[in-house]
Structure formats: C-alpha cells, structure tokens
Design an enzyme around this catalytic site. Sequence first.
Site, mmCIF file in Angstrom:
data_model
loop_
_atom_site.group_PDB
_atom_site.id
_atom_site.type_symbol
_atom_site.label_atom_id
_atom_site.label_comp_id
_atom_site.label_asym_id
_atom_site.label_seq_id
_atom_site.Cartn_x
_atom_site.Cartn_y
_atom_site.Cartn_z
ATOM 1 N N HIS A 144 6.111 -6.125 -6.717
ATOM 2 C CA HIS A 144 4.767 -6.166 -6.169
ATOM 3 C C HIS A 144 3.605 -5.181 -6.398
ATOM 4 C CE1 HIS A 144 1.949 -5.920 -2.795
ATOM 5 N NE2 HIS A 144 2.050 -4.433 -2.699
ATOM 6 N N HIS A 149 -0.678 -5.197 -8.046
ATOM 7 C CA HIS A 149 -1.828 -4.262 -8.205
ATOM 8 C C HIS A 149 -2.466 -3.740 -9.459
ATOM 9 C CE1 HIS A 149 -1.754 -3.035 -3.762
ATOM 10 N NE2 HIS A 149 -0.382 -2.982 -3.824
ATOM 11 N N GLU A 190 -4.992 -5.681 -0.349
ATOM 12 C CA GLU A 190 -3.478 -6.467 -0.023
ATOM 13 C C GLU A 190 -3.744 -7.982 0.091
ATOM 14 O OE1 GLU A 190 -0.667 -5.277 -0.748
ATOM 15 O OE2 GLU A 190 -0.915 -3.220 -0.627
ATOM 16 N N SER A 209 1.396 -11.375 -5.169
ATOM 17 C CA SER A 209 2.860 -11.236 -5.581
ATOM 18 C C SER A 209 3.685 -11.847 -4.455
ATOM 19 C CB SER A 209 3.349 -9.698 -5.453
ATOM 20 O OG SER A 209 3.024 -9.158 -4.023
HETATM 21 CO CO CO Z 1 0.554 -3.256 -2.026
#
Ligand code: CO
Length: 292
Positions: A144, A149, A190, A209
């Site tokens: 993730h 990111h 997010e 993700s």
């Molecule tokens: Co995150």
Amino acid sequence: MLAEKAVNQGVAPVTYGQGDRPPRGDYAAARADYTCDQNWSAYTAADHDLYRRLYERQAAQLRDLACDEFIAAVEHLGAPDRIPRFEQLSETLRRRTGWEVVAVPGLIPEEAFFALLAQRRFPVTGWLRKPEEFDYIVEPDVFHDLFGHVPLLFDPVFADYMQAYGAGGLKASRLDACELLARLYWYTVEFGLIRTPQGVRAYGAGILSSAGELRYSVKSPEPSRVGFDLQRIMRTRYKIDTYQATYFVIDSFQQLFDATAPDFTPIYRAVRQLPEIEAGAVLPGEPLIAAG
Ligand code: CO
Ligand code: PHE
C-alpha cells in the site's frame, strides 16, 4: 541521550482503529523519529512473489482508472518482481522532487508522521501482508505505502502538497485539530479523485492500492462524487472498513495545493461551529459529479 535510549528500548507501538490487534511491526528496532532499517535481505522469495502478484494485479487495471501522473510515475518503482530497496528508490526520487522514502515498523504516531512529511521523508511500512490478506488488509503494508503513495511523490505539485500537509499537521497538533485535518488526508491523499478530460480518475493511495475499490470509486454509480470543498471535507466523517460512500473530486493538484495554502486556524474554528456530515450523506442541492 534521549534518542539513544529510544534506539535501545524501542518506541511505543501504534495500532489502528480499536487497537485490539497487536502491532505487527518491530517497534523495538525503530529510532526516536520512528524510522528504522528496511532490512531488505530479510524479505523471502515468497514475499517478493506476493509483492509481484499484488503489483501486477493493480498495474493491469490502471488504464482508464488512474490519473496520468500516477501512471507515468509508477514505473519509477522499478521491476515488479522484487520489493524495491528504499535507498535506491530514494536516490531517484530525491533527484526529481527532493523527497525520499524511509522505513518504519508500521503505523506511527501522528506527530512523528507529520514531522517526517514536513522534512519530505515519506514513511513506508517495512512488512508485507500475508498471502491470505491478498485481497484486503486493514493496516497499511509495504505494498500500500509504496505502490499507493510513492508514485505521486514524483509529481512536483503533489510533492509540495504532501510537505505542506506535514507542516500543517504539526500546527494542527498544537491547535487540537488533528481530527479535522485527518479528514483532509483521508479524502485527498488516500481516497481522492481528480477530473480529467476523459472523466474522473483516481489519485488516492487507498484506492490505487485496492483491487476492488479502484474500479468502484471511478466507475460505480453507487457512491456520491462531490467537488473538492475544504470545509465540506473537514465536516465529513469517514468509514475505515468499507468502500467510501463519498469521494471528493479535485480539478488539479494545483487547485488542491492552492485551496489548502491559507492559514487553517480560522477554518478550524469555523468548521467546529458547523454540524458534522455523516459518511455518504449528500447535502440538499449539492451537485454530484458523474462516474468516470
Ligand atoms: Co496510505
Ligand atoms: N494551510 C494549512 C494550515 O495553515 C497547512 C496545510 C497545507 C494543511 C496543506 C494541509 C494541506 O494549517
């Protein structure tokens, strides 16, 4: 002295949600700023293989769902057949936007997190999920954190936003406003969507993700998609255990950066006077944005 003590005895572990699960990372190995060594040689062949399968599943569905900036940058993660070495990745990233990735044992306290972002250091969890968590995991793991990111840290405007967010977080801690600021992170970093000439696309790491939520967030008629509005976001609660019921859509990373540049002190004060909005609620007359 203090820092040395923390190295020897470790730092306090952090858990997400109710905190009824034991923390998964080795917090005893973390420094006082919560960073630790990636310990790359400890990954097994099975870890690398699981990472590759996660990577390939996501990479295969980016077209038409992820924003162009993300698609262009994802290749900087290197060949998918190995979990990247953070130091190598940082070398490329430093040259592009001055960011680096640093290893952490897992979730870290808010203040430590903000401090790292303010220094353009992105904390990436060292451990990888178990095979039985292939489809879903509650806590962030290395897949993730890296796949979700790191690509957008190669975008100069988004990179500046992340640093500004860190500095804003340190300020919010002093103003007791972390909960309001966390909603901004949630609904942008997010779970953010962005308008493009081809329709809305994903830029949020939690979406990018996720095997299922990526398509859902962009294409499903079910959730509400609302234009970016700072106060609206700060008033809106969120769910941590299901797909989001509302997504906020930015026009550009520049819009996001500019809209969050003003001093939040009076904004926090204003938002505290207004009622909270339930996750998924749509306000009367609020325009909704079409699926992508
Ligand atoms: Co995150
Ligand atoms: N402008 C915000 C403040 O004054 C800081 C911030 C920038 C917060 C970007 C989030 C994102 O607190």
